[in-house]
Design a protein around this motif. Structure first.
Motif, PDB file in Angstrom:
ATOM      1  N   MET A  25      58.146  18.780  60.861  1.00 38.31           N
ATOM      2  CA  MET A  25      59.481  19.364  60.928  1.00 38.31           C
ATOM      3  C   MET A  25      60.002  19.653  59.520  1.00 38.31           C
ATOM      4  O   MET A  25      60.513  20.736  59.237  1.00 38.31           O
ATOM      5  N   PHE A  26      59.853  18.696  58.632  1.00 40.17           N
ATOM      6  CA  PHE A  26      60.288  18.874  57.248  1.00 40.17           C
ATOM      7  C   PHE A  26      59.506  20.007  56.591  1.00 40.17           C
ATOM      8  O   PHE A  26      60.075  20.856  55.913  1.00 40.17           O
ATOM      9  N   TYR A  27      58.203  20.037  56.819  1.00 37.56           N
ATOM     10  CA  TYR A  27      57.337  21.057  56.242  1.00 37.56           C
ATOM     11  C   TYR A  27      57.802  22.450  56.656  1.00 37.56           C
ATOM     12  O   TYR A  27      57.907  23.354  55.827  1.00 37.56           O
ATOM     13  N   GLN A  28      58.118  22.614  57.921  1.00 34.66           N
ATOM     14  CA  GLN A  28      58.581  23.913  58.417  1.00 34.66           C
ATOM     15  C   GLN A  28      59.902  24.315  57.777  1.00 34.66           C
ATOM     16  O   GLN A  28      60.106  25.476  57.430  1.00 34.66           O
ATOM     17  N   GLU A  29      60.797  23.364  57.624  1.00 37.68           N
ATOM     18  CA  GLU A  29      62.106  23.660  57.036  1.00 37.68           C
ATOM     19  C   GLU A  29      61.993  24.045  55.565  1.00 37.68           C
ATOM     20  O   GLU A  29      62.705  24.913  55.083  1.00 37.68           O
ATOM     21  N   VAL A  30      61.101  23.390  54.854  1.00 38.31           N
ATOM     22  CA  VAL A  30      60.998  23.584  53.413  1.00 38.31           C
ATOM     23  C   VAL A  30      60.152  24.803  53.050  1.00 38.31           C
ATOM     24  O   VAL A  30      60.362  25.425  52.011  1.00 38.31           O
ATOM     25  N   THR A  31      59.213  25.179  53.908  1.00 38.63           N
ATOM     26  CA  THR A  31      58.278  26.249  53.579  1.00 38.63           C
ATOM     27  C   THR A  31      58.983  27.540  53.194  1.00 38.63           C
ATOM     28  O   THR A  31      58.679  28.141  52.151  1.00 38.63           O
ATOM     29  N   HIS A  32      59.916  27.984  53.990  1.00 41.92           N
ATOM     30  CA  HIS A  32      60.615  29.238  53.701  1.00 41.92           C
ATOM     31  C   HIS A  32      61.368  29.148  52.369  1.00 41.92           C
ATOM     32  O   HIS A  32      61.293  30.066  51.537  1.00 41.92           O
ATOM     33  N   LEU A  33      62.073  28.056  52.162  1.00 44.60           N
ATOM     34  CA  LEU A  33      62.815  27.888  50.913  1.00 44.60           C
ATOM     35  C   LEU A  33      61.886  27.853  49.702  1.00 44.60           C
ATOM     36  O   LEU A  33      62.190  28.433  48.659  1.00 44.60           O
ATOM     37  N   MET A  34      60.751  27.186  49.856  1.00 46.50           N
ATOM     38  CA  MET A  34      59.798  27.098  48.743  1.00 46.50           C
ATOM     39  C   MET A  34      59.225  28.475  48.422  1.00 46.50           C
ATOM     40  O   MET A  34      59.082  28.834  47.245  1.00 46.50           O
ATOM     41  N   ARG A  35      58.929  29.269  49.433  1.00 45.05           N
ATOM     42  CA  ARG A  35      58.387  30.614  49.198  1.00 45.05           C
ATOM     43  C   ARG A  35      59.399  31.469  48.421  1.00 45.05           C
ATOM     44  O   ARG A  35      59.027  32.196  47.504  1.00 45.05           O
TER      45      ARG A  35
END
Length: 110
Positions: free
Chosen positions: A29-39
Motif C-alpha cells: 500500500m505504501f509502495y503504491q502511494e509513494v511510487t507516483h510521487l517519487m516518479r
C-alpha cells in the motif's frame, strides 16, 4: 487536542494497520502511494541531465524500496523516533543525492 494525544493516536493507527493488514500488505500500500510521487520527484531532479529511462526507473525503484523499508521498520519499532526527527534524518540522507546520481550517470553515459 494536545500534540502528545495526536502522536499517540497516530501511533495506534499505524500499529493497528500493521497488525490488521500485515507487513507485506502495508508495504504494498505504501509502495503504491509513494511510487507516483517519487516518479514526479525524479523527473524534476533529473532536470537537464541526459540519463536513460532505464536508469531513472532503477533509481526510483531503489529509493521507493528503501523508503518503504525504513518506514515499515519505523512503524514496527513503534515509531520510536518522532515524525520530525524521521523527516530530518531522511532529508539529511536524501538531500541532493538523487541529483548527484543523475550527474554521475550522465558523465558515464547511463
Amino acid at each position: 487536542m494536545k500534540q502528545a494525544e495526536v502522536s499517540y493516536n497516530r501511533k495506534s493507527q499505524m500499529a493497528e494497520a500493521l497488525n490488521s493488514l500485515g507487513q507485506e500488505a502495508l508495504r504494498k500500500m505504501f509502495y503504491q502511494e509513494v511510487t507516483h510521487l517519487m516518479r514526479l520527484f525524479l523527473e524534476e531532479a533529473k532536470g537537464k541531465h541526459q540519463v536513460s529511462e532505464e536508469y531513472q526507473s532503477f533509481v526510483g525503484d531503489f529509493y521507493i524500496a528503501a523508503l518503504s523499508g525504513i518506514v515499515m521498520e519505523w512503524i514496527r519499532r513503534d515509531m520510536e523516533l518522532s515524525e520530525e526527527t524521521m523527516m530530518t534524518y531522511l532529508r539529511l540522507m536524501l538531500d541532493h543525492q538523487i541529483e548527484e546520481a543523475f550527474l554521475r550517470a550522465e558523465r558515464e553515459g547511463c
